[in-house]
Design a protein around this motif. Structure first.
Motif, PDB file in Angstrom:
ATOM      1  N   MET A   1       0.766  -1.084   0.019  1.00  0.00           N
ATOM      2  CA  MET A   1      -0.193  -0.022  -0.100  1.00  0.00           C
ATOM      3  C   MET A   1       0.924   1.239  -0.063  1.00  0.00           C
ATOM      4  O   MET A   1       0.345   2.181  -0.755  1.00  0.00           O
TER       5      MET A   1
ATOM      6  N   ASP B   1      -7.338   2.649  -7.487  1.00  0.00           N
ATOM      7  CA  ASP B   1      -7.613   1.584  -8.177  1.00  0.00           C
ATOM      8  C   ASP B   1      -7.065   1.164  -9.473  1.00  0.00           C
ATOM      9  O   ASP B   1      -6.779   0.105  -9.788  1.00  0.00           O
TER      10      ASP B   1
ATOM     11  N   ASP C   1     -10.871  -8.513  -4.872  1.00  0.00           N
ATOM     12  CA  ASP C   1      -9.430  -8.252  -4.025  1.00  0.00           C
ATOM     13  C   ASP C   1      -9.532  -6.609  -4.061  1.00  0.00           C
ATOM     14  O   ASP C   1      -9.313  -5.816  -2.976  1.00  0.00           O
TER      15      ASP C   1
ATOM     16  N   ILE D   1      -9.726  -4.185  -0.762  1.00  0.00           N
ATOM     17  CA  ILE D   1      -8.323  -3.311  -0.443  1.00  0.00           C
ATOM     18  C   ILE D   1      -8.982  -1.768  -0.221  1.00  0.00           C
ATOM     19  O   ILE D   1      -8.701  -0.968   0.385  1.00  0.00           O
TER      20      ILE D   1
ATOM     21  N   GLY E   1      -8.494  -1.067   3.124  1.00  0.00           N
ATOM     22  CA  GLY E   1      -7.217  -0.382   3.164  1.00  0.00           C
ATOM     23  C   GLY E   1      -7.599   1.001   3.044  1.00  0.00           C
ATOM     24  O   GLY E   1      -7.425   1.648   3.968  1.00  0.00           O
TER      25      GLY E   1
ATOM     26  N   THR F   1      -9.793 -13.866   0.833  1.00  0.00           N
ATOM     27  CA  THR F   1      -9.334 -13.675  -0.612  1.00  0.00           C
ATOM     28  C   THR F   1      -9.146 -14.777  -1.600  1.00  0.00           C
ATOM     29  O   THR F   1      -9.606 -14.994  -2.476  1.00  0.00           O
TER      30      THR F   1
ATOM     31  N   THR G   1      -5.052  -6.097   4.767  1.00  0.00           N
ATOM     32  CA  THR G   1      -4.741  -5.961   3.009  1.00  0.00           C
ATOM     33  C   THR G   1      -3.481  -6.485   2.862  1.00  0.00           C
ATOM     34  O   THR G   1      -3.100  -6.746   1.708  1.00  0.00           O
TER      35      THR G   1
ATOM     36  N   PHE H   1      -1.740  -7.452  -1.122  1.00  0.00           N
ATOM     37  CA  PHE H   1      -0.754  -6.990  -1.731  1.00  0.00           C
ATOM     38  C   PHE H   1       0.475  -7.983  -1.747  1.00  0.00           C
ATOM     39  O   PHE H   1       1.192  -7.732  -2.946  1.00  0.00           O
TER      40      PHE H   1
END
Length: 547
Positions: free
Chosen positions: A1, A81, A115, A119, A123, A181, A295, A299
């Motif tokens: 992130m 995104d 996903d 996120i 996130g 996930t 998250t 990643f």
């Protein structure tokens, strides 16, 4: 992130400024509340009215800032995104054929959709909440110190406890988030496969199987969601209890200080509001920080994919230009990764430029697999394949694909127009496109061709017949003028007269090296092949023409 935060650093700084400004005004409103109460106690009417007016202006300003902040945050999240999806697709498009196809396409769809939703929710949206909560808590602590240092000290100690206790559940949250996930990937894959088989299930009156598969996948996904929610709720309850107890302790402390005349009565009201700011924020902080940490596995999955691709890919060699194209198979053997049984063993053949080769043999003997090996889609188990006197494994994938073009038994089309399917990411004039449509007998005139280019092909080309899809795939291939064309049952869905016409067209292209698999060989074109190879016994060949 962190990578994406730094990529949009300026936008994040602006968002932080907006959130901090809103929290500053919210905290200042607590001070104004104390002033209003003190003015009432002292019966200062003018002071009371002024403070009420200031409070009204503060809350109107906060509402405006929150509106601007919400809209700006959504713009920023969508840009994040786009950046993440672009990076994922960039990694996938750089992967060799065999590495990409080790997973179902539905898994990659889950990466780009499910996903990304996780996120966003766990996130980025949680990150903005954390920034807002921390800003509000720090400003509230400073204001508490303004009233009395003991209030700020007590709040700081309680704050530490509220933050640290929920971290005990971090590992469980990470495990459940990873499990969710993975289940999302499985859920996308299972209905995708089941729905793809609708026609098959319909024919055999087995549509209830589709319902059963979707329901089973849904139940499994449900339990993964519930497991993560249980952990999130436990973290939330710890934060909630810490929040309530801390507020009660701090208000009680403010009351004791007021009794001793160390603070004003209005301070108790302000402390109640400020304590709510601090501990509501920090009670949520433990939960939202846990969500953000959840998250990491997502990643990390993208990082691992890139690392796997880098480790598995062969570095491209230097392509030598202007060398006559020759394909040579030297002791080529192959077995599927999940099996140790060789599909074929020690195959050796030489294909000269311009030759036209017909590959025959029973289904399931490995003919299609051999073409995929020649195209560089699959790694060899043993042996070498030479392209222009250099091993294919020593050449870049881009170079091999620019010379060798493989057409699958089931031609793939993207949702869009005929023009988009012909061009893909390359540039061709409409005149060039129409010329190929005419050659493939998809249209009968240039005028029809201009209209046909704008036709929507539908999902998986379902607006076209099987024969049209095959001819469109051939037109797309010939537009790119490959030096070697590997044709796997490329005319099987086309009516015999048109198929013969197209095969003659290909067989009379002098510069094209053609290796063609067919189970329905037309006698009219058989004499045009340079060689007919029986795949069951590659040492036995029939020479019918020399090029």
């Amino acid at each position: 992130m962190k990578k994406y935060i730094m990529q949009f650093k300026r936008q994040f700084i602006f968002a932080i400024c907006l959130l901090t400004l809103a929290q500053s005004l919210t905290v200042y409103a607590s001070v104004i509340n104390a002033n209003i109460l003190n003015a009432l106690i002292k019966r200062q009417v003018i002071q009371f009215v002024q403070q009420v007016g200031i409070l009204l202006c503060i809350w109107c300003t906060v509402a405006l800032i929150q509106y601007v902040s919400e809209v700006f945050e959504q713009h920023l999240i969508q840009n994040l995104d786009i950046a993440i999806r672009t990076d994922i697709v960039t990694v996938l498009t750089a992967e060799p054929y065999n590495i990409y196809n080790r997973r179902d396409s539905a898994t990659y769809e889950s990466w780009l959709n499910n996903d990304l939703q996780l996120i966003n929710q766990q996130g980025f949206e949680s990150l903005f909440i954390v920034i807002e909560d921390i800003a509000g808590a720090l400003l509230a602590l400073v204001t508490l110190a303004y009233f009395h240092w003991l209030l700020a000290s007590a709040a700081a100690v309680l704050t530490g406890l509220i933050i640290l206790l929920p971290r005990l559940l971090d590992h469980r949250l990470s495990v459940t988030s990873t499990g969710l996930t993975h289940q999302n990937e499985q859920f996308v894959s299972t209905p995708h496969d089941a729905l793809h088989a609708f026609n098959l299930l319909y024919t055999f009156q087995s549509l209830p199987l589709l319902i059963a598969k979707v329901r089973s996948a849904s139940v499994t996904l449900k339990y993964a969601n519930v497991k993560r929610t249980v952990v999130q709720t436990q973290i939330g309850i710890i934060g909630f209890l810490g929040n309530i107890l801390s507020q009660v302790i701090l208000i009680g402390l403010a009351g004791l200080l007021a009794v001793q005349h160390l603070v004003s009565i209005g301070t108790i009201n302000a402390v109640g509001s400020l304590a709510g700011n601090v501990f509501n924020s920090l009670g949520n902080l433990s939960n939202t920080l846990g969500l953000i940490r959840g998250t990491r596995p997502i990643f990390q999955k993208y990082v691992d994919e890139q690392a796997f691709m880098t480790a598995s890919s062969v570095k491209p060699g230097n392509a030598q230009k202007d060398v006559p194209l020759v394909l040579q198979l030297n002791n080529v053997s192959y077995h599927y990764p999940a099996s140790s049984i060789l599909l074929f063993d020690h195959v050796s053949q030489t294909f000269y430029q311009g030759q036209k080769i017909l590959l025959t043999g029973a289904s399931g003997t490995g003919k299609s697999t051999l073409l995929k090996l020649i195209a560089g889609y699959l790694p060899l188990t043993e042996g070498t394949i030479m392209l222009s006197r250099h091993q294919i494994s020593a050449r870049s994938a881009d170079y091999v694909l620019s010379k060798v073009l493989y057409l699958d038994q089931q031609p793939l089309l993207i949702q869009g127009t005929v023009r988009e399917n012909l061009r893909l990411n390359q540039t061709f004039t409409d005149q060039q496109l129409i010329h190929q449509l005419l050659q493939m007998k998809l249209v009968t005139s240039e005028k029809d061709g201009a209209h046909f280019l704008n036709l929507q092909v539908g999902t998986d080309g379902n607006c076209l017949s099987g024969g049209q899809r095959q001819r469109l795939a051939l037109a797309r291939a010939l537009l790119r003028q490959p030096e070697v064309l590997l044709l796997d049952e490329g005319t099987s869905a086309i009516d015999p007269a048109t198929a013969i016409y197209i095969e003659k067209l290909l067989l009379n292209m002098p510069a094209l090296t053609l290796i063609m698999i067919s189970h329905t060989v037309h006698n009219q074109v058989l004499p045009l092949f340079s060689r007919v190879i029986d795949f069951a016994n590659l040492t036995r060949t029939q020479d019918t023409q020399t090029n």
